[in-house]
Write a protein that holds these residues in place. Structure first.
Motif, PDB file in Angstrom:
ATOM      1  N   ALA A 195       1.168  77.296 -41.722  1.00 52.65           N
ATOM      2  CA  ALA A 195       2.081  76.535 -42.589  1.00 52.65           C
ATOM      3  C   ALA A 195       2.852  75.509 -41.775  1.00 52.65           C
ATOM      4  O   ALA A 195       3.048  74.365 -42.208  1.00 52.65           O
ATOM      5  CB  ALA A 195       3.037  77.486 -43.295  1.00 52.65           C
ATOM      6  N   GLN A 235       0.602  72.725 -41.020  1.00 55.48           N
ATOM      7  CA  GLN A 235       0.359  71.928 -42.231  1.00 55.48           C
ATOM      8  C   GLN A 235       1.545  71.029 -42.538  1.00 55.48           C
ATOM      9  O   GLN A 235       1.400  69.875 -42.924  1.00 55.48           O
ATOM     10  CB  GLN A 235       0.099  72.845 -43.431  1.00 55.48           C
ATOM     11  CG  GLN A 235      -1.280  73.472 -43.398  1.00 55.48           C
ATOM     12  CD  GLN A 235      -1.413  74.614 -44.391  1.00 55.48           C
ATOM     13  OE1 GLN A 235      -0.400  75.165 -44.845  1.00 55.48           O
ATOM     14  NE2 GLN A 235      -2.650  74.967 -44.716  1.00 55.48           N
ATOM     15  N   ALA A 236       2.747  71.566 -42.334  1.00 59.14           N
ATOM     16  CA  ALA A 236       3.960  70.806 -42.627  1.00 59.14           C
ATOM     17  C   ALA A 236       4.057  69.597 -41.709  1.00 59.14           C
ATOM     18  O   ALA A 236       4.585  68.550 -42.080  1.00 59.14           O
ATOM     19  CB  ALA A 236       5.185  71.682 -42.472  1.00 59.14           C
ATOM     20  N   ALA A 250      -1.650  67.688 -48.226  1.00 57.99           N
ATOM     21  CA  ALA A 250      -0.877  68.557 -47.339  1.00 57.99           C
ATOM     22  C   ALA A 250       0.004  69.487 -48.159  1.00 57.99           C
ATOM     23  O   ALA A 250       0.098  70.688 -47.883  1.00 57.99           O
ATOM     24  CB  ALA A 250      -0.014  67.714 -46.400  1.00 57.99           C
ATOM     25  N   GLU A 251       0.609  68.909 -49.177  1.00 52.04           N
ATOM     26  CA  GLU A 251       1.485  69.748 -49.990  1.00 52.04           C
ATOM     27  C   GLU A 251       0.676  70.817 -50.719  1.00 52.04           C
ATOM     28  O   GLU A 251       1.100  71.967 -50.828  1.00 52.04           O
ATOM     29  CB  GLU A 251       2.241  68.882 -50.987  1.00 52.04           C
ATOM     30  CG  GLU A 251       3.741  69.031 -50.789  1.00 52.04           C
ATOM     31  CD  GLU A 251       4.529  68.108 -51.660  1.00 52.04           C
ATOM     32  OE1 GLU A 251       4.742  68.485 -52.826  1.00 52.04           O
ATOM     33  OE2 GLU A 251       4.910  67.030 -51.168  1.00 52.04           O
ATOM     34  N   LEU A 280       0.051  73.502 -48.393  1.00 55.65           N
ATOM     35  CA  LEU A 280       1.238  74.327 -48.224  1.00 55.65           C
ATOM     36  C   LEU A 280       1.363  75.338 -49.359  1.00 55.65           C
ATOM     37  O   LEU A 280       1.673  76.515 -49.144  1.00 55.65           O
ATOM     38  CB  LEU A 280       2.495  73.454 -48.175  1.00 55.65           C
ATOM     39  CG  LEU A 280       2.794  72.768 -46.840  1.00 55.65           C
ATOM     40  CD1 LEU A 280       3.994  71.841 -46.993  1.00 55.65           C
ATOM     41  CD2 LEU A 280       3.060  73.800 -45.753  1.00 55.65           C
ATOM     42  N   TRP A 281       1.124  74.843 -50.564  1.00 54.84           N
ATOM     43  CA  TRP A 281       1.192  75.740 -51.719  1.00 54.84           C
ATOM     44  C   TRP A 281       0.222  76.899 -51.580  1.00 54.84           C
ATOM     45  O   TRP A 281       0.570  78.048 -51.836  1.00 54.84           O
ATOM     46  CB  TRP A 281       0.874  74.971 -53.009  1.00 54.84           C
ATOM     47  CG  TRP A 281       2.100  74.368 -53.634  1.00 54.84           C
ATOM     48  CD1 TRP A 281       2.505  73.081 -53.576  1.00 54.84           C
ATOM     49  CD2 TRP A 281       3.072  75.078 -54.418  1.00 54.84           C
ATOM     50  NE1 TRP A 281       3.680  72.914 -54.263  1.00 54.84           N
ATOM     51  CE2 TRP A 281       4.058  74.138 -54.799  1.00 54.84           C
ATOM     52  CE3 TRP A 281       3.216  76.401 -54.828  1.00 54.84           C
ATOM     53  CZ2 TRP A 281       5.166  74.485 -55.554  1.00 54.84           C
ATOM     54  CZ3 TRP A 281       4.309  76.755 -55.595  1.00 54.84           C
ATOM     55  CH2 TRP A 281       5.283  75.797 -55.949  1.00 54.84           C
ATOM     56  N   THR A 296      -1.081  78.105 -48.782  1.00 53.46           N
ATOM     57  CA  THR A 296      -0.616  79.014 -47.728  1.00 53.46           C
ATOM     58  C   THR A 296       0.524  79.900 -48.225  1.00 53.46           C
ATOM     59  O   THR A 296       0.535  81.119 -48.000  1.00 53.46           O
ATOM     60  CB  THR A 296      -0.140  78.207 -46.505  1.00 53.46           C
ATOM     61  OG1 THR A 296      -1.121  77.233 -46.174  1.00 53.46           O
ATOM     62  CG2 THR A 296       0.105  79.122 -45.327  1.00 53.46           C
ATOM     63  N   ALA A 297       1.443  79.274 -48.935  1.00 51.05           N
ATOM     64  CA  ALA A 297       2.593  80.033 -49.440  1.00 51.05           C
ATOM     65  C   ALA A 297       2.142  81.136 -50.375  1.00 51.05           C
ATOM     66  O   ALA A 297       2.614  82.277 -50.310  1.00 51.05           O
ATOM     67  CB  ALA A 297       3.581  79.096 -50.141  1.00 51.05           C
ATOM     68  N   ALA A 350       7.611  82.078 -48.703  1.00 53.68           N
ATOM     69  CA  ALA A 350       6.820  81.112 -49.455  1.00 53.68           C
ATOM     70  C   ALA A 350       7.684  79.909 -49.842  1.00 53.68           C
ATOM     71  O   ALA A 350       7.230  78.758 -49.773  1.00 53.68           O
ATOM     72  CB  ALA A 350       6.228  81.785 -50.694  1.00 53.68           C
ATOM     73  N   ILE A 363       8.076  77.729 -46.915  1.00 50.74           N
ATOM     74  CA  ILE A 363       6.834  77.008 -46.616  1.00 50.74           C
ATOM     75  C   ILE A 363       6.645  75.826 -47.571  1.00 50.74           C
ATOM     76  O   ILE A 363       6.411  74.685 -47.150  1.00 50.74           O
ATOM     77  CB  ILE A 363       5.624  77.967 -46.686  1.00 50.74           C
ATOM     78  CG1 ILE A 363       5.672  78.927 -45.503  1.00 50.74           C
ATOM     79  CG2 ILE A 363       4.312  77.174 -46.667  1.00 50.74           C
ATOM     80  CD1 ILE A 363       4.626  80.011 -45.561  1.00 50.74           C
ATOM     81  N   VAL A 364       6.819  76.113 -48.880  1.00 51.56           N
ATOM     82  CA  VAL A 364       6.572  75.051 -49.862  1.00 51.56           C
ATOM     83  C   VAL A 364       7.664  73.984 -49.793  1.00 51.56           C
ATOM     84  O   VAL A 364       7.397  72.805 -49.547  1.00 51.56           O
ATOM     85  CB  VAL A 364       6.481  75.624 -51.285  1.00 51.56           C
ATOM     86  CG1 VAL A 364       6.413  74.497 -52.314  1.00 51.56           C
ATOM     87  CG2 VAL A 364       5.251  76.519 -51.400  1.00 51.56           C
ATOM     88  N   GLY A 370       8.337  72.934 -46.020  1.00 51.41           N
ATOM     89  CA  GLY A 370       7.154  72.223 -45.548  1.00 51.41           C
ATOM     90  C   GLY A 370       7.097  70.806 -46.105  1.00 51.41           C
ATOM     91  O   GLY A 370       6.835  69.853 -45.362  1.00 51.41           O
ATOM     92  N   VAL A 399       9.557  68.720 -44.370  1.00 54.16           N
ATOM     93  CA  VAL A 399       9.090  68.321 -43.045  1.00 54.16           C
ATOM     94  C   VAL A 399       8.106  67.169 -43.188  1.00 54.16           C
ATOM     95  O   VAL A 399       8.156  66.191 -42.441  1.00 54.16           O
ATOM     96  CB  VAL A 399       8.453  69.507 -42.302  1.00 54.16           C
ATOM     97  CG1 VAL A 399       7.824  69.043 -40.986  1.00 54.16           C
ATOM     98  CG2 VAL A 399       9.495  70.581 -42.027  1.00 54.16           C
ATOM     99  N   LEU A 400       7.244  67.305 -44.185  1.00 53.77           N
ATOM    100  CA  LEU A 400       6.275  66.233 -44.418  1.00 53.77           C
ATOM    101  C   LEU A 400       6.984  64.916 -44.724  1.00 53.77           C
ATOM    102  O   LEU A 400       6.564  63.854 -44.284  1.00 53.77           O
ATOM    103  CB  LEU A 400       5.341  66.600 -45.571  1.00 53.77           C
ATOM    104  CG  LEU A 400       4.213  67.591 -45.257  1.00 53.77           C
ATOM    105  CD1 LEU A 400       3.459  67.962 -46.527  1.00 53.77           C
ATOM    106  CD2 LEU A 400       3.261  67.015 -44.215  1.00 53.77           C
ATOM    107  N   MET A 410      12.520  74.537 -39.739  1.00 54.54           N
ATOM    108  CA  MET A 410      11.646  75.363 -40.562  1.00 54.54           C
ATOM    109  C   MET A 410      11.276  76.656 -39.813  1.00 54.54           C
ATOM    110  O   MET A 410      11.301  77.752 -40.379  1.00 54.54           O
ATOM    111  CB  MET A 410      10.390  74.578 -40.916  1.00 54.54           C
ATOM    112  CG  MET A 410       9.431  75.354 -41.788  1.00 54.54           C
ATOM    113  SD  MET A 410       8.079  74.291 -42.322  1.00 54.54           S
ATOM    114  CE  MET A 410       6.881  75.492 -42.802  1.00 54.54           C
TER     115      MET A 410
END
Lengths: 620, 630
Positions: free
Chosen positions: A69, A72-73, A85-86, A89-90, A92-93, B294, B297-298, B301, B304-305, B314
């Motif tokens: 994750a 990926q971020a 990418a998002e 992330l989803w 992976t989460a 989660a 991460i979502v 993440g 961060v992106l 993070m």
């Protein structure tokens, strides 16, 4: 003094512990046997191990997912395409969420079934232990201290019960976490993998050594605490003596000595424990610092991603707890092997008194009790025989009195008839049947022994009287109490027959306890009834009334009266004077008086003054 | 008339399971959980902690420092990632420097954790020890009326169990300071790092609180049930072991086995239930952790992106989340520990608050060794329960050197007289005088030195025979002890013991016979060398050989002393200078044997009825034949 006291406590424990001399081989075979015991629940054991494996494996996924994750971020994997990418992330989460949930689910199963197996094994062991204790002979119970048996049945049994969940299951858990984890990490990056595992050997070693040290000091502490509680117990129990001698200061000094000894050790244990946890933490964090440093260098060099570094770091946090618990696992093995060896030694004991092969029930036709050249010596005791060459015969309706100085062996005679002990030579028969060849149950139902120290169970008087025959109707209980001259006293109590007596109930006087014991024996309608010095605390008048009440039924029964009080047995059909385990005089009261021997001497000591006084009074 | 065994036709319920039979006894467990906070009890506990407050302060500081370092570690990692590892344009010095800080922090962490746990652990042990001592000391001084009413077993469990649960409380309470700090620390750091992400992540926390709120009361019931069924089963086992001889002689093994099986099975089931309750929390906590991770991460993440969040933040979030639920879990555990400690504290206070109603006056004087040695009761009224006097207006005097026998039925008040002479209790009305002085004006210690006492049941302490005989008289020499033992006729059997006078006695002298214990207690009284001897004759019958020894010893013991003897045996009564007959708490006859015989009262009637002892039968005689005194 303290040292001596705890030494003697240890010695007493050894009386049984010698059976369980610890050795590696024995310890190992004990552990194998315990393991086999748990396999009696194969499904639950299987579920436990599978769950443990799954939970550990799922747990190993978590650092990977987190690392993934993070990468990926940063767009390392997602490469520019933001929506992609998002999306990644989803996913992976979501996976992480499911993995966490499943891990929790399997951990739950692992813990629950691990405990369930342990508790069920414990249940089986408790029953086996209870059954064994109830059947082991008097010689065993003479030899082994009750406190030791209780420790065995509570603490040692617990040690065995916990072995599955705290010992075996942890082996699997740690094996998967460390083994598979190491494989995964080292494959990802050898240097970082080795660094992040570097704390494992140190912590494992420290925690095992510490747990073993804590265990041995714990045993020592228990000894010291038992000295302390003995001081307290005696002080409270003997409070009147303490007060009477104004000895409070003396007692407090005794208490302080015991207290200081325990406190000193308790503090030492704190040192051991705390020194260990801090050192383990330090080594863990030191390894983490190294991973951070070398990993950071590698990130800078572009060899690994930040996500991979984070993966190593989180893996370490996951590993930390189970590795620290390795000590507990080692402790569990040590405990189970010593406790188990002791416990199994007891469960394996042969019953020295049991039904002979093909034993038949005792059949009573005429009710003739015969001792034929009976000799007896206590197991392990000095070489002198407790009884030798005892012969006599008693027909139903007869009363035999047995008298003699303390330690002459008269009580031993009482204990041989219901086979509390087996004769060493000669034999005892009832209606011609050797008591060693009939079933124990039928024998003991036919032979009632009223013991000197009546043990009362903590329950109602009614239940105590009906102890040997709990199906009995109330009227019978009352009639037994009437015969024992206890009925009037009982109905005078506020709760009557339902009054709770015993250790935690109302207290009865010595005489009342003995009368209760008599009533209890009458409930079994024995063909042979033995009073083993069991009227000592009952006064002569009441005893006389008990005798009268029982006389009507004595015609079908042999009665043995063992006493040092002549008034209790001078009416017997035959009196045996026992000395040093032999019958030295026998005859009726009149015959023995006329013989002018030992019986006569005892009579002069005990009863003549009273008889003469009465004669004087009557004359006056 | 009485018939027990002719009725063979009597029908018995022969179903396998007897309806009434039981094994073990069920005692209602004392309240295990108390109020969470009771200021009175907290104050009481605090009074024991106070002597160590300096150390407690140190450990609280240490635990806070420790918590700070725990909190700092993810931040340092974050710093290392964000500032030390920028790919390509890296500044190696920043990384090295950060790792240096990390090293420093873990050293502080090490020192703080060592300090905190070591200090708290030891303080808890010391407080525990002090508490035990205070209770012990207090119990030694409270009046016997309290001790009479209270079971020794229950007191012991207070001295041990309750004190232990307070120790557990002390140990964990400092840690829970750390837990609270950690909880607030994590919350603040998360919010500070990023308010929005922090709030989102923290939103799972209340969920756990709510779940635990529902879970806790039910789980507690299950845990209690497991605990209770366990002690029931253990009680049944202990009974089976103690009563094994009776069980075997009455052939009850089968019945008992079935009953025991039931209890152990019940225990198994409650254990399984409580295990279910304990384990159900595991997937809940893990699921919540999963949700929180989660979320990071979502949401994190994506941030961060967007470059609106540093990657290091993070990572730090993910680290914090793993520690997130630990303080909540241990704090809710602490809640139970605290409740238990309050309940224990309550019971400990109950003991410590028992008033010392028999205590030395401020101006109490010591009874001197050369007082004349008389004992006098002047119009004494006394009882154990309100409005139920056991002694009514009792007056008598025992002159120096005289031996007076007290006789009377059970419950007539004999033993109370004995206890009052020694001021075990205070009279309601009237006076007890020893050596001409009111016992309330004397110090209890000096009274104890001048009045020796021999109790019905000889009580011996564990230790050697020698220690038991000299007991409180620490300056008694070996010769004194041997002389006393010879005088009472105990020397011969003592000399035959394995180590003679140094033989260790088992608990309560279990390795000696009753008669031997009695003789040792006589020797103990003789060594105490008091002017006055108060003696309660043993009721249990002893074989005639020992009996003879004891009668002889008694004569030696009373030589040259004032004796107040509660007599159960005719031989002793007849040897007394004077006999006082008590009935229902009143003196009804008094005089020597011949006088009382001539008076033809209760004494003479009992005497001619030829009872060899004046024991519990007296009560029965009384109720069966109404007294018709001339």
């Amino acid at each position: 003094m303290n040292a001596d006291a705890s030494n003697s406590a240890l010695k007493r424990r050894d009386s049984f512990a010698h059976v369980a001399e610890a050795s590696w081989g024995k310890g190992l075979s004990t552990l194998l046997r315990i393991t086999r015991m748990t396999l009696r629940h194969p499904w639950q054991v299987a579920i436990t191990f599978i769950s443990t494996f799954l939970a550990a494996t799922l747990q190993l996924f978590i650092p990977r997912l987190l690392g993934q994750a993070i990468d990926q971020a940063q767009g390392v994997i997602g490469q520019g395409a933001d929506s992609g990418a998002e999306h990644a992330l989803w996913i992976t989460a979501l996976i992480l969420f499911v993995v966490s949930m499943l891990r929790g689910f399997f951990t739950m199963l692992q813990n629950y079934f691990g405990e369930a197996v342990g508790h069920q094994t414990g249940y089986e062991l408790r029953l086996a232990f209870y059954e064994k204790i109830q059947r082991l002979s008097f010689s065993f119970h003479d030899r082994v201290h009750t406190g030791d048996l209780i420790t065995l049945g509570l603490l040692d049994l617990d040690g065995v019960r916990m072995f599955f969940s705290t010992g075996l299951v942890r082996v699997v858990l740690l094996g998967v976490l460390v083994g598979v984890g190491a494989f995964l990490l080292v494959r990802t990056d050898i240097l970082l993998g080795l660094l992040s595992l570097s704390f494992v050997p140190f912590v494992a070693w420290r925690s095992s050594v510490t747990q073993l040290a804590l265990r041995s000091t714990w045993l020592m502490l228990q000894d010291r605490l038992s000295v302390l509680s003995r001081v307290m117990d005696e002080n409270l129990g003997g409070i009147r003596v303490v007060r009477a001698f104004a000895a409070q200061a003396h007692e407090l000094k005794k208490f302080d000595r015991a207290k200081e000894a325990a406190l000193e050790l308790a503090k030492r244990r704190v040192d051991i424990r705390v020194g260990n946890t801090s050192a383990m933490n330090l080594s863990f964090f030191a390894a983490m610092a190294l991973v951070l440093w070398f990993g950071g260098e590698k990130v800078i060099a572009g060899e690994i991603s930040v996500g991979t570094l984070a993966q190593f770091l989180t893996f370490m946090t996951i590993l930390q707890m189970p590795v620290r618990q390795l000590g507990l696992m080692v402790n569990s093995f040590a405990r189970a092997s010593t406790c188990g060896t002791r416990l199994l030694a007891l469960l394996d004991l042969d019953l020295d008194i049991k039904d002979a092969p093909g034993a038949k029930d005792l059949v009573i036709i005429e009710g003739v009790l015969r001792f034929e050249n009976v000799g007896f010596r206590y197991a392990g005791a000095s070489s002198t025989a407790a009884l030798s060459d005892i012969s006599f015969e008693a027909k139903a309706g007869e009363t035999i009195g047995i008298v003699g100085p303390p330690g002459s062996g008269k009580s031993t005679i009482a204990h041989l008839v219901p086979r509390f002990y087996d004769v060493s030579s000669g034999r005892i028969t009832i209606d011609g049947q050797d008591i060693a060849r009939v079933t124990l149950q039928s024998l003991r139902k036919a032979v009632g022994v009223v013991q000197q120290d009546a043990f009362l169970f903590t329950t109602s008087i009614e239940n105590n009287i009906a102890y040997g025959n709990p199906w009995a109707r109330e009227q019978r209980i009352e009639r037994a109490a009437e015969s024992a001259q206890l009925h009037n006293y009982i109905i005078g109590l506020p709760a009557g027959y339902t009054t709770v007596v015993g250790e935690r109930g109302a207290s009865l006087s010595g005489g009342q306890r003995q009368r209760l014991a008599i009533a209890r024996s009458l409930m079994l309608r024995p063909s042979v009834l033995i009073f083993d010095d069991s009227t000592a605390a009952i006064d002569a008048g009441t005893e006389q009334r008990i005798r009268t009440a029982m006389r009507r039924f004595a015609k079908d029964r042999v009665t043995l009266i063992i006493s040092h009080r002549l008034s209790s047995l001078m009416h017997s059909d035959q009196i045996l004077f026992v000395e040093n385990g032999r019958i030295v005089e026998r005859g009726t009261h009149a015959e023995l008086l006329a013989a002018g021997g030992r019986y006569r001497a005892l009579y002069d000591l005990q009863l003549r003054p009273e008889d003469e006084r009465r004669a004087r009074n009557e004359g006056a | 008339m009485m018939s027990i065994e002719i009725d063979d036709d009597e029908k018995e319920d022969t179903s396998r399971r007897p309806a009434k039979a039981v094994v073990g006894s069920h005692r209602d467990e004392q309240e295990v959980f108390g109020k969470v906070y009771d200021p009175r009890i907290v104050r009481r506990i605090w009074s024991f902690v106070k002597p160590y407050q300096g150390r407690i302060l140190i450990s609280v500081v240490a635990v806070l420092v420790f918590t700070l370092t725990q909190l700092a570690i993810p931040l340092i990692i974050r710093h290392a990632i964000d500032n030390g590892m920028k790919a390509g344009s890296a500044d190696r010095a920043v990384l090295a420097w950060t790792v240096g800080v990390f090293a420093l922090v873990i050293l502080i962490n090490y020192a703080a954790s060592y300090m905190q746990e070591n200090v708290v652990g030891k303080v808890a042990e010391m407080v525990l020890s002090d508490l035990r001592r205070a209770m012990f000391n207090h119990l030694q001084r409270v009046s016997l009326s309290f001790m009479d009413k209270t079971e020794v077993g229950r007191l012991m469990s207070r001295l041990q169990g309750d004190v232990n649960s307070m120790q557990e409380f002390l140990e964990t309470s400092v840690m829970s300071v750390g837990d609270i700090a950690l909880l607030f620390g994590i919350v603040s750091v998360l919010l500070w790092l990023d308010l929005r992400l922090g709030l989102l992540t923290l939103s799972t926390m209340p969920a756990l609180f709510v779940v635990r709120l529902f879970w806790l009361p039910r789980a507690k019931v299950a845990f209690m049930a497991a605990h209770e069924t366990n002690s029931i089963a253990n009680g049944a086992l202990a009974e089976g072991i103690h009563g094994v001889r009776t069980v075997q002689s009455l052939e009850r093994q089968h019945v008992n086995f079935d009953l025991y099986d039931e209890k152990v099975l019940a225990n198994l089931n409650t254990h399984l239930t409580s295990a279910r309750y304990a384990q159900i929390m595991v997937p809940i906590v893990d699921t919540l952790t999963g949700i929180a991770m989660a979320t990071v991460i979502v949401v994190g993440g994506s941030m961060v992106l967007d470059r609106s969040l540093d990657i290091g933040v993070m990572v730090a979030f993910l680290f914090y989340i793993q520690r997130f639920f630990d303080p909540i879990r241990s704090l809710t555990m602490q809640y139970s520990v605290m409740q238990r400690a309050m309940a224990s504290g309550e019971r400990v206070s109950e003991v410590l608050d028992v008033p010392l109603d028999v205590k030395d006056k401020a101006d109490a004087v010591a009874l001197s060794a050369d007082m004349e040695g008389s004992v006098e009761f002047r119009k004494v009224t006394f009882g154990y329960r309100k409005n139920q006097p056991v002694l009514r207006n009792v007056s008598f005097r025992v002159n120096p050197g005289e031996i007076v026998a007290l006789v009377g039925p059970t419950g007539s008040g004999k033993s109370s007289c004995m206890a009052l002479a020694h001021r075990f209790y205070d009279v309601w009305d009237g006076q007890v005088l020893v050596g001409g002085l009111d016992v309330r004006d004397l110090t209890q210690d000096s009274l104890g030195e001048q009045i020796a006492m021999v109790l019905q049941e000889p009580f011996l302490f564990s230790g050697s025979v020698f220690e038991n005989i000299c007991y409180n008289k620490m300056d008694a020499s070996r010769e004194d002890v041997i002389r006393a033992a010879q005088a009472v006729g105990a020397h011969d059997f003592i000399a035959q013991l394995p180590d003679g006078y140094d033989t260790q006695l088992e608990q309560r002298g279990g390795n000696l016979s009753l008669g031997q214990r009695q003789l040792i207690s006589f020797a103990r009284a003789l060594v105490a060398n008091a002017k006055i001897l108060v003696l309660d004759e043993a009721t249990a019958s002893i074989d005639s050989y020992t009996e003879m020894l004891i009668q002889k010893a008694l004569i030696r013991l009373l030589e040259g002393r004032t004796g107040l003897v509660i007599a159960h045996r005719l031989a002793t009564v007849r040897g007394a200078d004077r006999i006082i007959v008590l009935q229902n708490g009143e003196v009804i006859e008094s005089g020597n044997h011949d006088q009382l015989m001539a008076a033809k009262g209760l004494y003479s009637r009992l005497y001619t009825m030829n009872y060899t002892s004046f024991d519990d039968i007296l009560g029965e005689v009384e109720t069966q034949t109404p007294i018709a005194t001339a």
